[in-house]
Every structure is written in C-alpha cells, then in structure tokens.
Design a protein around this motif. Structure first.
Motif, PDB file in Angstrom:
ATOM      1  N   ALA A 115       0.844  -1.187   0.000  1.00 57.45           N
ATOM      2  CA  ALA A 115       0.000   0.000   0.000  1.00 57.45           C
ATOM      3  C   ALA A 115       0.883   1.241   0.000  1.00 57.45           C
ATOM      4  N   SER A 116       0.659   2.130  -0.979  1.00 50.98           N
ATOM      5  CA  SER A 116       1.494   3.329  -1.126  1.00 50.98           C
ATOM      6  C   SER A 116       0.600   4.542  -1.346  1.00 50.98           C
ATOM      7  N   PRO A 117      -0.093   5.000  -0.293  1.00 51.09           N
ATOM      8  CA  PRO A 117      -1.003   6.139  -0.445  1.00 51.09           C
ATOM      9  C   PRO A 117      -0.266   7.418  -0.807  1.00 51.09           C
ATOM     10  N   VAL A 118      -0.924   8.277  -1.594  1.00 53.07           N
ATOM     11  CA  VAL A 118      -0.355   9.562  -1.980  1.00 53.07           C
ATOM     12  C   VAL A 118      -1.163  10.662  -1.303  1.00 53.07           C
ATOM     13  N   GLU A 119      -0.480  11.728  -0.927  1.00 54.88           N
ATOM     14  CA  GLU A 119      -1.157  12.820  -0.238  1.00 54.88           C
ATOM     15  C   GLU A 119      -0.356  14.097  -0.388  1.00 54.88           C
ATOM     16  N   GLY A 120      -0.974  15.203  -0.004  1.00 53.42           N
ATOM     17  CA  GLY A 120      -0.297  16.483  -0.031  1.00 53.42           C
ATOM     18  C   GLY A 120      -0.355  17.151  -1.392  1.00 53.42           C
ATOM     19  N   ALA A 121       0.338  18.291  -1.490  1.00 48.00           N
ATOM     20  CA  ALA A 121       0.328  19.093  -2.714  1.00 48.00           C
ATOM     21  C   ALA A 121       1.153  18.468  -3.825  1.00 48.00           C
ATOM     22  N   SER A 122       2.063  17.575  -3.485  1.00 45.80           N
ATOM     23  CA  SER A 122       2.858  16.856  -4.476  1.00 45.80           C
ATOM     24  C   SER A 122       3.452  15.626  -3.800  1.00 45.80           C
ATOM     25  N   HIS A 123       3.387  14.508  -4.489  1.00 42.41           N
ATOM     26  CA  HIS A 123       3.896  13.256  -3.914  1.00 42.41           C
ATOM     27  C   HIS A 123       4.675  12.548  -5.016  1.00 42.41           C
ATOM     28  N   ALA A 124       5.911  12.164  -4.733  1.00 45.58           N
ATOM     29  CA  ALA A 124       6.754  11.554  -5.763  1.00 45.58           C
ATOM     30  C   ALA A 124       7.472  10.328  -5.224  1.00 45.58           C
ATOM     31  N   VAL A 125       7.652   9.341  -6.092  1.00 45.35           N
ATOM     32  CA  VAL A 125       8.433   8.143  -5.777  1.00 45.35           C
ATOM     33  C   VAL A 125       9.354   7.870  -6.957  1.00 45.35           C
ATOM     34  N   GLU A 126      10.482   7.248  -6.680  1.00 45.45           N
ATOM     35  CA  GLU A 126      11.410   6.862  -7.736  1.00 45.45           C
ATOM     36  C   GLU A 126      11.102   5.440  -8.188  1.00 45.45           C
ATOM     37  N   THR A 127      11.062   5.239  -9.495  1.00 51.63           N
ATOM     38  CA  THR A 127      10.832   3.923 -10.073  1.00 51.63           C
ATOM     39  C   THR A 127      11.987   3.587 -11.010  1.00 51.63           C
ATOM     40  N   SER A 128      11.992   2.378 -11.529  1.00 44.50           N
ATOM     41  CA  SER A 128      13.037   1.995 -12.470  1.00 44.50           C
ATOM     42  C   SER A 128      12.955   2.793 -13.763  1.00 44.50           C
ATOM     43  N   ALA A 129      11.793   3.412 -14.026  1.00 49.45           N
ATOM     44  CA  ALA A 129      11.606   4.192 -15.245  1.00 49.45           C
ATOM     45  C   ALA A 129      11.843   5.678 -15.040  1.00 49.45           C
ATOM     46  N   GLY A 130      11.936   6.107 -13.797  1.00 47.74           N
ATOM     47  CA  GLY A 130      12.088   7.518 -13.505  1.00 47.74           C
ATOM     48  C   GLY A 130      11.183   7.934 -12.360  1.00 47.74           C
ATOM     49  N   ARG A 131      10.978   9.221 -12.220  1.00 40.90           N
ATOM     50  CA  ARG A 131      10.180   9.739 -11.105  1.00 40.90           C
ATOM     51  C   ARG A 131       8.692   9.718 -11.451  1.00 40.90           C
ATOM     52  N   LEU A 132       7.905   9.117 -10.551  1.00 37.47           N
ATOM     53  CA  LEU A 132       6.456   9.096 -10.678  1.00 37.47           C
ATOM     54  C   LEU A 132       5.897  10.112  -9.689  1.00 37.47           C
ATOM     55  N   THR A 133       5.242  11.142 -10.221  1.00 39.78           N
ATOM     56  CA  THR A 133       4.725  12.231  -9.399  1.00 39.78           C
ATOM     57  C   THR A 133       3.205  12.237  -9.427  1.00 39.78           C
ATOM     58  N   ALA A 134       2.588  12.442  -8.265  1.00 39.87           N
ATOM     59  CA  ALA A 134       1.141  12.556  -8.164  1.00 39.87           C
ATOM     60  C   ALA A 134       0.785  13.966  -7.695  1.00 39.87           C
ATOM     61  N   LEU A 135      -0.159  14.591  -8.401  1.00 42.36           N
ATOM     62  CA  LEU A 135      -0.615  15.932  -8.044  1.00 42.36           C
ATOM     63  C   LEU A 135      -2.136  15.929  -7.888  1.00 42.36           C
ATOM     64  N   PRO A 136      -2.663  16.654  -6.903  1.00 39.24           N
ATOM     65  CA  PRO A 136      -4.111  16.668  -6.695  1.00 39.24           C
ATOM     66  C   PRO A 136      -4.843  17.410  -7.809  1.00 39.24           C
ATOM     67  N   LEU A 137      -6.018  16.898  -8.154  1.00 35.95           N
ATOM     68  CA  LEU A 137      -6.869  17.496  -9.174  1.00 35.95           C
ATOM     69  C   LEU A 137      -8.165  17.987  -8.541  1.00 35.95           C
ATOM     70  N   TRP A 138      -9.055  18.494  -9.370  1.00 36.94           N
ATOM     71  CA  TRP A 138     -10.304  19.063  -8.870  1.00 36.94           C
ATOM     72  C   TRP A 138     -11.482  18.193  -9.302  1.00 36.94           C
TER      73      TRP A 138
END
Length: 304
Positions: A115-138
C-alpha cells in the motif's frame, strides 16, 4: 517497449463497445496499471496481457469506474504467485475504500502488495523508469493525476570518442567514472532527453492539469463531455474535448490521447473535431484494446 494499452475508455456507464476504465503502461521493465475499472482482468485477457509483469497500480480516485476492477487484479496477482512486490498508489484520503477493495472477498493472499497512499500538494516516488509524481486534481472527491519522467542521460558520440583515441574497455571506464584522463564524459557525448507521460482523469480545469501535462510525450486525458455540455462538465468536475485540446496546446504536448467518453455521445469523431480545433498535434481517440506507442525520443542535443 514503451506503449499504452487501452483496456477501457468509457466513463461512468459502459457501452457495448467501451468497457470501464483501464490503462496499462509498458515502459521497458516498469509496467503500471492505471485505474482498473470493473472488467479490467477480462479486458487484459482480450489484449493478451498477463498480470505478472505489473510493478505498480495507480488509482486516481475511488469512483467505481476507476477502481472496481482492483480486487480482481490483486487476487489474480496472488493466484499467479507474482514474486516481486506490487505497489498500489491511491489517494490517502480514500484509505477506507482501498481497505475494502484490498480484501473485498476471501482468497489465498500470497502476494506482496504494498500500500502506497499519496497525499499532499505533491507526492513523488522513484521507479526503475524515472520519477512518478502525483498531483491533486479538482473533482467531487480526492483525486490525483500521475506523471512519469525519465531522467535525461548522455549518449556517446563514436566520432568524438575516436578523435580522442578512446575505444574498448576505456569507454566503459569513461561512462562509469565520468572522466578518462583529461577527457570528460560531456566532451564526447550529447544529452539524451528523457521521455515523459501523464495520466489525467476526472477533473475540472485547474493548475495541476497543466503542470502534469507540461511538455509530455504522451498525455492521456479525460474528455468526458463535448462543449455543448460544458456547463454540466464544470458542475461535476470534468473536461470537454475542447478543453483537453487546449491543455495539450498550451502545455506543449507531443501526442494526445482522449478517453473517458460519456455514453450520451454516439459519434467519437465529434471529440476529435473539438480537440483538433484547439490542438494541431497528434490526437488519438481511445478505443478499447488499442495500443498507443510513446512518440520517438526527441533528438539528442549538443550543449553550448
């Protein structure tokens, strides 16, 4: 191989020709499943895809057309005894829904689901392909869009290596250490731009839509409504095809994939026409089980 397989392209109500959402991104060894709606496991069968390569699942939000397929996918991962960990990213505010879906029924749970919940104004993790970033939408409940960025790298230029007499094992030394004697890696290579991908579902226009889309090679974006229903789109937190096209134009997107179509429209070409009025780049109208390639890498650049 870098491609997106569309497993479903409907919105809230599926049709005879469009399943609920589901999108599988194959990015070399990093395989990511986005928004598995109801029926995703069967759609993968039709597409000739196995769950075994999946490394992570990304859920934008917990509406059923974006998440009701998660229990079947996780149970199949367990049934197939996938040996590597599988991360599931989802809005932290929806933890209650994730917990319900994670163990929706009884089954022999023998997979490593992280389980890898995302939260906040920006959430990023490093993967084998590069940086995966999650941003909140409306939207009407907590929703995140995702962006994958491959880091820039260096590509060696054979002519520059030859001019400096560098060959054989010395090339490997130069790559590892960044310098060989008086020669630096930068002097015999050019910058190779990384590729990028963005996934934007169920949102009204907001700044983060543009942040996610900025300069990406492939943008997958919802276009639930046509302009004739723009007022309804704004009220319920969705985009029109024209708005999606405008986002692609203003953000410098290379390839645009429109999806998440309302069942109220019977002619998909209308979405293409509206988006084309705003964006003159490559546009793809999603169809179930289609495969969409990531555009070829931008040319390497010589510095200064």
């Amino acid at each position: 191989m870098r491609e997106l397989v569309v497993l479903g392209s409907a919105s809230q109500v599926p049709t005879r020709h469009r399943n609920h959402n589901g999108y599988l991104l194959r990015w070399d060894d990093e395989v990511i499943l986005f928004d598995p709606g109801e029926g995703t496991q069967r759609q993968m069968l039709f597409a000739g895809l196995a769950v075994t390569p999946i490394r992570r699942v990304c859920i934008t939000h917990f509406h059923g057309d974006h998440s009701l397929g998660l229990p079947g996918i996780l149970q199949r991962i367990s049934l197939d005894k996938v040996t590597h960990p599988v991360a599931v990213h989802y809005p932290a505010a929806g933890q209650e829904f994730y917990d319900r879906l994670r163990h929706a029924t009884s089954y022999w749970d023998n997979a490593d689901i992280v389980a890898s919940p995302v939260e906040g104004a920006s959430h990023a993790v490093e993967t084998s392909a590069g940086r995966l970033t999650a941003l909140p939408l409306w939207h009407s409940l907590p929703t995140y869009g995702y962006r994958l960025d491959e880091p820039n790298a260096r590509r060696l230029v054979p002519e520059l290596l030859a001019a400096r007499g560098i060959a054989g094992p010395a090339v490997g030394t130069l790559q590892r250490e960044g310098r060989l004697g008086d020669v630096t890696l930068d002097e015999v290579s050019v910058e190779r731009p990384g590729q990028s991908f963005a996934f934007v579902m169920d949102t009204g226009l907001c700044d983060n839509v543009f942040r996610l889309a900025e300069g990406v090679d492939l943008l997958v974006i919802e276009s639930t409504f046509l302009t004739e229903d723009a007022e309804m789109a704004a009220m319920v937190g969705h985009l029109t095809a024209a708005q999606a096209g405008a986002v692609a134009r203003e953000s410098g997107v290379r390839k645009l994939l429109l999806t998440h179509f309302s069942q109220r429209y019977t002619d998909p070409l209308r979405f293409l026409e509206e988006a084309r009025a705003e964006f003159d780049g490559e546009i793809v109208i999603a169809e179930d089980l289609m495969r969409v390639t990531v555009p070829a890498r931008r040319p390497a650049t010589v510095e200064g």
